[in-house]
Design a protein around this motif. Structure first.
Motif, PDB file in Angstrom:
ATOM      1  N   ARG A  13      71.406   3.701   0.026  1.00 51.53           N
ATOM      2  CA  ARG A  13      71.100   2.366  -0.502  1.00 51.53           C
ATOM      3  C   ARG A  13      71.798   2.156  -1.854  1.00 51.53           C
ATOM      4  O   ARG A  13      72.245   1.058  -2.165  1.00 51.53           O
ATOM      5  CB  ARG A  13      69.586   2.192  -0.668  1.00 51.53           C
ATOM      6  CG  ARG A  13      68.875   2.000   0.664  1.00 51.53           C
ATOM      7  CD  ARG A  13      67.356   2.013   0.512  1.00 51.53           C
ATOM      8  NE  ARG A  13      66.693   1.809   1.786  1.00 51.53           N
ATOM      9  CZ  ARG A  13      66.390   0.626   2.301  1.00 51.53           C
ATOM     10  NH1 ARG A  13      66.664  -0.472   1.617  1.00 51.53           N
ATOM     11  NH2 ARG A  13      65.809   0.528   3.479  1.00 51.53           N
ATOM     12  N   SER A  34      76.830   3.353   5.760  1.00 51.99           N
ATOM     13  CA  SER A  34      76.445   4.756   5.964  1.00 51.99           C
ATOM     14  C   SER A  34      77.165   5.379   7.162  1.00 51.99           C
ATOM     15  O   SER A  34      77.033   6.568   7.412  1.00 51.99           O
ATOM     16  CB  SER A  34      74.933   4.891   6.129  1.00 51.99           C
ATOM     17  OG  SER A  34      74.523   4.250   7.293  1.00 51.99           O
ATOM     18  N   ARG A  36      79.539   9.533   3.674  1.00 55.74           N
ATOM     19  CA  ARG A  36      78.576  10.526   4.174  1.00 55.74           C
ATOM     20  C   ARG A  36      78.881  11.908   3.601  1.00 55.74           C
ATOM     21  O   ARG A  36      77.989  12.650   3.234  1.00 55.74           O
ATOM     22  CB  ARG A  36      78.617  10.623   5.707  1.00 55.74           C
ATOM     23  CG  ARG A  36      78.111   9.439   6.430  1.00 55.74           C
ATOM     24  CD  ARG A  36      77.506   9.816   7.777  1.00 55.74           C
ATOM     25  NE  ARG A  36      76.196  10.400   7.651  1.00 55.74           N
ATOM     26  CZ  ARG A  36      75.081   9.709   7.467  1.00 55.74           C
ATOM     27  NH1 ARG A  36      75.093   8.409   7.408  1.00 55.74           N
ATOM     28  NH2 ARG A  36      73.917  10.318   7.327  1.00 55.74           N
ATOM     29  N   ASP A  84      69.601  12.429   9.232  1.00 57.70           N
ATOM     30  CA  ASP A  84      70.374  13.591   9.698  1.00 57.70           C
ATOM     31  C   ASP A  84      69.998  14.844   8.924  1.00 57.70           C
ATOM     32  O   ASP A  84      70.797  15.756   8.792  1.00 57.70           O
ATOM     33  CB  ASP A  84      71.876  13.314   9.483  1.00 57.70           C
ATOM     34  CG  ASP A  84      72.201  13.056   8.008  1.00 57.70           C
ATOM     35  OD1 ASP A  84      71.261  12.770   7.240  1.00 57.70           O
ATOM     36  OD2 ASP A  84      73.379  13.158   7.621  1.00 57.70           O
ATOM     37  N   ARG A 131      56.599  -2.743   7.354  1.00 58.05           N
ATOM     38  CA  ARG A 131      57.701  -3.168   6.496  1.00 58.05           C
ATOM     39  C   ARG A 131      57.478  -4.583   5.954  1.00 58.05           C
ATOM     40  O   ARG A 131      57.737  -4.879   4.791  1.00 58.05           O
ATOM     41  CB  ARG A 131      58.979  -3.144   7.308  1.00 58.05           C
ATOM     42  CG  ARG A 131      60.093  -2.211   6.922  1.00 58.05           C
ATOM     43  CD  ARG A 131      60.134  -1.823   5.520  1.00 58.05           C
ATOM     44  NE  ARG A 131      59.930  -0.407   5.321  1.00 58.05           N
ATOM     45  CZ  ARG A 131      60.855   0.515   5.508  1.00 58.05           C
ATOM     46  NH1 ARG A 131      62.037   0.210   5.893  1.00 58.05           N
ATOM     47  NH2 ARG A 131      60.588   1.775   5.268  1.00 58.05           N
ATOM     48  N   ARG A 136      69.200  -2.131  12.686  1.00 59.90           N
ATOM     49  CA  ARG A 136      69.590  -0.999  11.841  1.00 59.90           C
ATOM     50  C   ARG A 136      69.465   0.325  12.620  1.00 59.90           C
ATOM     51  O   ARG A 136      70.342   1.184  12.566  1.00 59.90           O
ATOM     52  CB  ARG A 136      68.725  -0.996  10.582  1.00 59.90           C
ATOM     53  CG  ARG A 136      69.197  -0.039   9.525  1.00 59.90           C
ATOM     54  CD  ARG A 136      68.981  -0.592   8.126  1.00 59.90           C
ATOM     55  NE  ARG A 136      67.609  -0.924   7.816  1.00 59.90           N
ATOM     56  CZ  ARG A 136      66.722  -0.063   7.326  1.00 59.90           C
ATOM     57  NH1 ARG A 136      67.084   1.175   7.091  1.00 59.90           N
ATOM     58  NH2 ARG A 136      65.498  -0.446   7.057  1.00 59.90           N
ATOM     59  N   ASP A 171      72.319   3.060  13.398  1.00 60.72           N
ATOM     60  CA  ASP A 171      72.168   4.453  12.950  1.00 60.72           C
ATOM     61  C   ASP A 171      72.225   5.427  14.123  1.00 60.72           C
ATOM     62  O   ASP A 171      72.726   6.542  13.997  1.00 60.72           O
ATOM     63  CB  ASP A 171      70.837   4.635  12.203  1.00 60.72           C
ATOM     64  CG  ASP A 171      70.817   3.908  10.865  1.00 60.72           C
ATOM     65  OD1 ASP A 171      71.903   3.564  10.353  1.00 60.72           O
ATOM     66  OD2 ASP A 171      69.713   3.669  10.321  1.00 60.72           O
TER      67      ASP A 171
HETATM   68  O1  CDP Z   1      63.182   3.475   4.485  1.00 62.56           O
HETATM   69  P1  CDP Z   1      63.968   3.142   5.716  1.00 62.56           P
HETATM   70  O2  CDP Z   1      63.543   3.969   6.888  1.00 62.56           O
HETATM   71  O3  CDP Z   1      64.009   1.689   6.005  1.00 62.56           O
HETATM   72  O4  CDP Z   1      65.491   3.480   5.441  1.00 62.56           O
HETATM   73  P2  CDP Z   1      66.110   4.514   4.425  1.00 62.56           P
HETATM   74  O5  CDP Z   1      65.581   5.891   4.711  1.00 62.56           O
HETATM   75  O6  CDP Z   1      65.994   4.001   3.038  1.00 62.56           O
HETATM   76  O7  CDP Z   1      67.659   4.512   4.885  1.00 62.56           O
HETATM   77  C1  CDP Z   1      68.444   3.359   4.760  1.00 62.56           C
HETATM   78  C2  CDP Z   1      69.681   3.529   5.606  1.00 62.56           C
HETATM   79  O8  CDP Z   1      70.485   4.572   5.052  1.00 62.56           O
HETATM   80  C3  CDP Z   1      69.475   3.915   7.052  1.00 62.56           C
HETATM   81  O9  CDP Z   1      69.255   2.803   7.890  1.00 62.56           O
HETATM   82  C4  CDP Z   1      70.784   4.633   7.382  1.00 62.56           C
HETATM   83  O10 CDP Z   1      71.802   3.720   7.704  1.00 62.56           O
HETATM   84  C5  CDP Z   1      71.152   5.286   6.073  1.00 62.56           C
HETATM   85  N1  CDP Z   1      70.785   6.706   6.012  1.00 62.56           N
HETATM   86  C6  CDP Z   1      71.610   7.614   6.659  1.00 62.56           C
HETATM   87  O11 CDP Z   1      72.575   7.224   7.314  1.00 62.56           O
HETATM   88  N2  CDP Z   1      71.365   8.950   6.559  1.00 62.56           N
HETATM   89  C7  CDP Z   1      70.315   9.398   5.849  1.00 62.56           C
HETATM   90  N3  CDP Z   1      70.115  10.707   5.739  1.00 62.56           N
HETATM   91  C8  CDP Z   1      69.462   8.494   5.202  1.00 62.56           C
HETATM   92  C9  CDP Z   1      69.708   7.143   5.326  1.00 62.56           C
END
Ligand code: CDP
Length: 230
Positions: free
Chosen positions: A44, A108, A114, A136, A162, A185, A189
Motif C-alpha cells: 500500500r 503488487s 515484489r 505470499d 470492510r 482485488r 491477487d
Molecule cells: O487488508 P487487506 O486484506 O484488504 O489487504 P492488504 O493485506 O493491506 O494488502 C493489500 C494488497 O497488497 C493486496 O490486495 C495485494 O495486492 C498486495 N499484497 C501482496 O501482493 N502481497 C502481500 N504479501 C501483501 C499484500
C-alpha cells in the motif's frame, strides 16, 4: 514443525481481503509479545507513493526506484502495533483509503516491486520473532515459518466488515460496493503469475465466518509449538 536452529518464532497468516488477517495477527503478536508486520501496508505504501507523485501504476520501475532511493520507514513494537512513515510523515492511516486499495493490486503484480518488498520482509523474519500477514508469506516470504495459517471468510461477511471499517472512519460505502471491490482485488491477487494468493500446502485453513476475533486468535495460538510458550 520443530523449532529451527535460530530458535525464532515466525507465524505466517495469508488470505483474501477482509478475512480479518490484520486484526487477528495484531492480537496474536500482542499476546505473544512479538512484532507484527503487515506486509499489505508495504504494498500500500508503494501504491500511495505512486499516487502522491502521479506515477502511472504500470511504470513499475519509477515506483521501484523511489522505493529504493527514499524508502518508507516501518516501525513495529512488541505490542502488535505497526506504523508507516515516509519522509517524516506518518502515513499509516492514509494507506487504508479506497483510492490506495484500488491501486495496490495492479502494482503488487510487478516483479521488481515484489522483489524489493519481499527481501525487506524476509530479512525482518530472519532477525525477529514475528507475526506477518499478507498473500505470499507462507509460500514465498517465510517458507519455513513455524506456524502457517490461511484465513478465509464468506465474501458477504468480509465485505460487511470492510464497509463497517470504512464507515467508522467517516467514509460511506455499501456492503455490495465493497463486495465488488474486494472480489476484484482477490481475483487479481489470485490470478497473477508471481507469488499469487495461495494456501501453502502446510498451512492450517481457518474460516473466520461467524467467529469472534478471540476465537480465531485462540485457534492460532493453539498451533504455536509448546517450546515457544513462555
Ligand atoms: O487488508 P487487506 O486484506 O484488504 O489487504 P492488504 O493485506 O493491506 O494488502 C493489500 C494488497 O497488497 C493486496 O490486495 C495485494 O495486492 C498486495 N499484497 C501482496 O501482493 N502481497 C502481500 N504479501 C501483501 C499484500
Amino acid at each position: 514443525m520443530p523449532p529451527q536452529p535460530d530458535g525464532r518464532l515466525r507465524i505466517a497468516i495469508d488470505g483474501p481481503a477482509g478475512a480479518g488477517k490484520s486484526t487477528v495477527a495484531k492480537e496474536v503478536a500482542r499476546r505473544l509479545g512479538i512484532s507484527y508486520l503487515d506486509t499489505g501496508a508495504m504494498y500500500r505504501a508503494a501504491a500511495w507513493l505512486a499516487l502522491r507523485f502521479g506515477i502511472g501504476l504500470t511504470d513499475a520501475d519509477s515506483i521501484a526506484n523511489l522505493l529504493e532511493q527514499k524508502p518508507p520507514r516501518f516501525t513495529c513494537d512488541h505490542d502488535g502495533n505497526m506504523e508507516v512513515y515516509w519522509s517524516g510523515e506518518r502515513i499509516t492511516e492514509v494507506l487504508r483509503t479506497p483510492e490506495v486499495s484500488e491501486a495496490v493490486s495492479a502494482l503488487s503484480a510487478h516483479p521488481r516491486i515484489r522483489q524489493i518488498l519481499t527481501s525487506w520482509q524476509s530479512e525482518y523474519g530472519d532477525e525477529h520473532d514475528v507475526v506477518m500477514d499478507g498473500r505470499d508469506i507462507g509460500t514465498v516470504v517465510l517458507p519455513n515459518a513455524e506456524v502457517k495459517v490461511f484465513l478465509t471468510a464468506d465474501l458477504k461477511e468480509r465485505a460487511a466488515r470492510r464497509a463497517n471499517e470504512l464507515t467508522r472512519k467517516g467514509l460511506t460505502t455499501s456492503t455490495e460496493e465493497m463486495a465488488l471491490a474486494i472480489e476484484k482485488r482477490d481475483a487479481h491477487d489470485t490470478g497473477r503469475t508471481i507469488a499469487p494468493l495461495r494456501q501453502a500446502p502446510d498451512a492450517h485453513r481457518i474460516d473466520s465466518t461467524g467467529r469472534s476475533v478471540e476465537e480465531v486468535v485462540d485457534s492460532i495460538l493453539s498451533l504455536v509449538p509448546w517450546e515457544y510458550s513462555s
